[in-house]
Design a protein around this motif. Structure first.
Motif, PDB file in Angstrom:
ATOM      1  N   GLU A 120       1.006  -0.906   0.249  1.00 40.87           N
ATOM      2  CA  GLU A 120       0.103   0.683   0.354  1.00 40.87           C
ATOM      3  C   GLU A 120       1.022   1.149   0.239  1.00 40.87           C
ATOM      4  OE1 GLU A 120      -2.806   0.060   2.852  1.00 40.87           O
ATOM      5  OE2 GLU A 120      -4.103  -1.870   2.422  1.00 40.87           O
ATOM      6  N   LEU A 121       2.403   1.902   1.111  1.00 41.04           N
ATOM      7  CA  LEU A 121       2.439   2.224   0.668  1.00 41.04           C
ATOM      8  C   LEU A 121       3.641   3.047  -0.513  1.00 41.04           C
ATOM      9  CD1 LEU A 121       4.445   4.493   2.557  1.00 41.04           C
ATOM     10  CD2 LEU A 121       6.307   3.378   2.867  1.00 41.04           C
ATOM     11  N   GLU A 122       4.138   1.548  -1.206  1.00 44.62           N
ATOM     12  CA  GLU A 122       4.841   1.764  -3.247  1.00 44.62           C
ATOM     13  C   GLU A 122       3.588   2.415  -3.331  1.00 44.62           C
ATOM     14  OE1 GLU A 122       7.871  -2.190  -2.604  1.00 44.62           O
ATOM     15  OE2 GLU A 122       6.018  -2.327  -2.806  1.00 44.62           O
ATOM     16  N   LEU A 123       2.244   1.779  -2.978  1.00 45.56           N
ATOM     17  CA  LEU A 123       1.331   2.636  -4.179  1.00 45.56           C
ATOM     18  C   LEU A 123       1.271   3.578  -4.027  1.00 45.56           C
ATOM     19  CD1 LEU A 123      -1.216   1.643  -6.488  1.00 45.56           C
ATOM     20  CD2 LEU A 123      -2.801   1.649  -4.235  1.00 45.56           C
ATOM     21  N   ALA A 124       1.446   4.447  -2.850  1.00 48.16           N
ATOM     22  CA  ALA A 124       0.769   5.760  -2.991  1.00 48.16           C
ATOM     23  C   ALA A 124       2.206   6.892  -3.030  1.00 48.16           C
ATOM     24  CB  ALA A 124       1.093   5.829  -1.253  1.00 48.16           C
ATOM     25  N   ILE A 125       3.520   5.516  -3.088  1.00 46.58           N
ATOM     26  CA  ILE A 125       4.354   6.224  -4.023  1.00 46.58           C
ATOM     27  C   ILE A 125       4.152   6.643  -5.014  1.00 46.58           C
ATOM     28  CG2 ILE A 125       6.567   5.894  -4.303  1.00 46.58           C
ATOM     29  CD1 ILE A 125       6.894   5.338  -0.858  1.00 46.58           C
ATOM     30  N   GLY A 126       4.219   5.403  -5.997  1.00 45.63           N
ATOM     31  CA  GLY A 126       3.912   5.077  -7.473  1.00 45.63           C
ATOM     32  C   GLY A 126       2.661   6.500  -7.882  1.00 45.63           C
ATOM     33  N   MET A 127       1.959   6.595  -7.485  1.00 46.86           N
ATOM     34  CA  MET A 127       0.803   7.341  -7.654  1.00 46.86           C
ATOM     35  C   MET A 127       0.855   9.018  -7.613  1.00 46.86           C
ATOM     36  SD  MET A 127      -2.887   5.538  -6.406  1.00 46.86           S
ATOM     37  CE  MET A 127      -3.934   6.956  -7.321  1.00 46.86           C
ATOM     38  N   TYR A 128       2.149   9.336  -6.302  1.00 43.62           N
ATOM     39  CA  TYR A 128       2.434  10.629  -6.389  1.00 43.62           C
ATOM     40  C   TYR A 128       3.398  10.895  -7.413  1.00 43.62           C
ATOM     41  CZ  TYR A 128       0.114  10.894  -1.826  1.00 43.62           C
ATOM     42  OH  TYR A 128      -0.564  11.730  -0.470  1.00 43.62           O
TER      43      TYR A 128
ATOM     44  N   GLU B 197       2.226  11.879 -10.550  1.00 43.23           N
ATOM     45  CA  GLU B 197       1.272  13.263 -10.539  1.00 43.23           C
ATOM     46  C   GLU B 197       2.471  14.196 -10.871  1.00 43.23           C
ATOM     47  OE1 GLU B 197      -0.074  13.354  -6.793  1.00 43.23           O
ATOM     48  OE2 GLU B 197      -1.768  11.609  -7.142  1.00 43.23           O
ATOM     49  N   GLY B 198       3.485  13.783 -10.969  1.00 44.11           N
ATOM     50  CA  GLY B 198       4.968  14.621 -11.087  1.00 44.11           C
ATOM     51  C   GLY B 198       5.406  14.655  -9.949  1.00 44.11           C
ATOM     52  N   LYS B 199       5.500  14.168  -8.736  1.00 36.68           N
ATOM     53  CA  LYS B 199       5.442  14.997  -7.732  1.00 36.68           C
ATOM     54  C   LYS B 199       6.933  14.551  -7.850  1.00 36.68           C
ATOM     55  CE  LYS B 199       1.382  16.019  -5.159  1.00 36.68           C
ATOM     56  NZ  LYS B 199       0.503  15.685  -6.095  1.00 36.68           N
ATOM     57  N   ALA B 200       7.722  15.656  -6.531  1.00 35.39           N
ATOM     58  CA  ALA B 200       9.369  15.611  -6.570  1.00 35.39           C
ATOM     59  C   ALA B 200       9.581  14.079  -5.077  1.00 35.39           C
ATOM     60  CB  ALA B 200      10.176  16.541  -6.477  1.00 35.39           C
ATOM     61  N   PRO B 201      10.321  13.705  -5.147  1.00 32.35           N
ATOM     62  CA  PRO B 201      10.915  13.081  -4.152  1.00 32.35           C
ATOM     63  C   PRO B 201      11.019  13.683  -2.408  1.00 32.35           C
ATOM     64  CG  PRO B 201      12.545  11.985  -5.864  1.00 32.35           C
ATOM     65  CD  PRO B 201      11.693  13.094  -6.415  1.00 32.35           C
ATOM     66  N   LYS B 202      11.465  15.045  -2.799  1.00 31.34           N
ATOM     67  CA  LYS B 202      11.558  15.353  -1.454  1.00 31.34           C
ATOM     68  C   LYS B 202       9.900  15.896  -1.225  1.00 31.34           C
ATOM     69  CE  LYS B 202      13.049  19.775   0.775  1.00 31.34           C
ATOM     70  NZ  LYS B 202      14.231  21.451   0.259  1.00 31.34           N
ATOM     71  N   GLU B 203       9.198  16.765  -2.431  1.00 29.68           N
ATOM     72  CA  GLU B 203       7.258  16.955  -1.581  1.00 29.68           C
ATOM     73  C   GLU B 203       6.932  15.249  -1.208  1.00 29.68           C
ATOM     74  OE1 GLU B 203       3.838  18.592  -3.866  1.00 29.68           O
ATOM     75  OE2 GLU B 203       5.641  18.300  -5.165  1.00 29.68           O
ATOM     76  N   ILE B 204       7.032  14.261  -2.059  1.00 29.43           N
ATOM     77  CA  ILE B 204       6.676  13.184  -1.729  1.00 29.43           C
ATOM     78  C   ILE B 204       6.650  12.718   0.303  1.00 29.43           C
ATOM     79  CG2 ILE B 204       6.470  10.484  -1.819  1.00 29.43           C
ATOM     80  CD1 ILE B 204       6.648  10.996  -4.625  1.00 29.43           C
TER      81      ILE B 204
END
Length: 217
Positions: free
Chosen positions: A152-160, A163-170
């Motif tokens: 579930e955590l990886e799914l959330a990261i993948g979806m972010y 959406e074009g979000k940078a690692p720092k923002e995620i």
């Protein structure tokens, strides 16, 4: 007559599969499975049929979808394909664990794909040498973190990421140190056979097309 259902995210991949299937056996019935509705319609009358997916069509819910397909038709043979010359080994190991019938890389090598397709029509399974060698050496057991199902955590990261979000923002959104986040991203990229960061946007778009209720078994 064996029916071949082609389910891909893009038309180029679909045309390559269609061409090679026809070259392997012109008598085969080839049908389009671009949506849940199309696939389930064809499964109603499916017997010893074959479905081809590209690497991203079943999105982040690979395990759920394959389980549903097996319930709808236990005789259905399921294959996945990709364009990469060097196969996505960990993605292939995920597929092997899920007991699909095969994974074909470098499908733009038409002659090889047609040869593989003829073997498939004779009832054979197919996985690239990289995947089979990893199984023989038990690499899939040593590296379960790279070829197990998506969390579930990886799914959330993948979806972010999609959406074009940078690692720092995620990292801020998930309250996670960036170094830890990058470790999760690396694992996720291996699991999906990532070729570029745009793959996450493709997975997001595909997830939006999935009708969960229609696949509820």
């Amino acid at each position: 007559m064996t029916k071949v259902i082609i389910s891909t995210c893009d038309e180029v991949t679909k045309e390559i599969i269609r061409h090679c299937v026809r070259a392997a056996n012109p008598a085969l019935q080839i049908v389009d499975g671009s949506s849940d509705k199309d696939i389930l319609y064809h499964l109603k009358s499916a017997e010893d049929d074959i479905v081809f997916f590209d690497k991203y069509f079943l999105s982040y819910v690979l395990k759920f979808k394959i389980k549903a397909l097996r319930i709808y038709n236990q005789k259905l043979r399921i294959f996945f394909c990709e364009h990469k010359v060097i196969c996505s080994q960990f993605f292939g190991l995920r597929l092997y664990d899920l007991k699909v019938d095969g994974f074909i890389s470098n499908i733009e090598n038409y002659n090889e794909f047609i040869k593989i397709m003829r073997n498939i029509l004779c009832g054979k399974t197919y996985f690239p040498e990289d995947v089979l060698n990893a199984l023989d050496s038990n690499e899939h057991l040593r590296n379960r973190k790279y070829c197990s199902e998506i969390t579930e955590l990886e799914l959330a990261i993948g979806m972010y990421l999609g959406e074009g979000k940078a690692p720092k923002e995620i990292g801020g959104l998930l309250d996670m140190p960036v170094d830890t986040l990058r470790t999760h991203i690396n694992r996720l990229k291996n699991k999906i056979g990532c070729e570029s960061m745009n793959d996450f946007a493709v997975l997001n778009r595909q997830l939006e097309k999935i009708n969960y209720r229609s696949w509820n078994c």
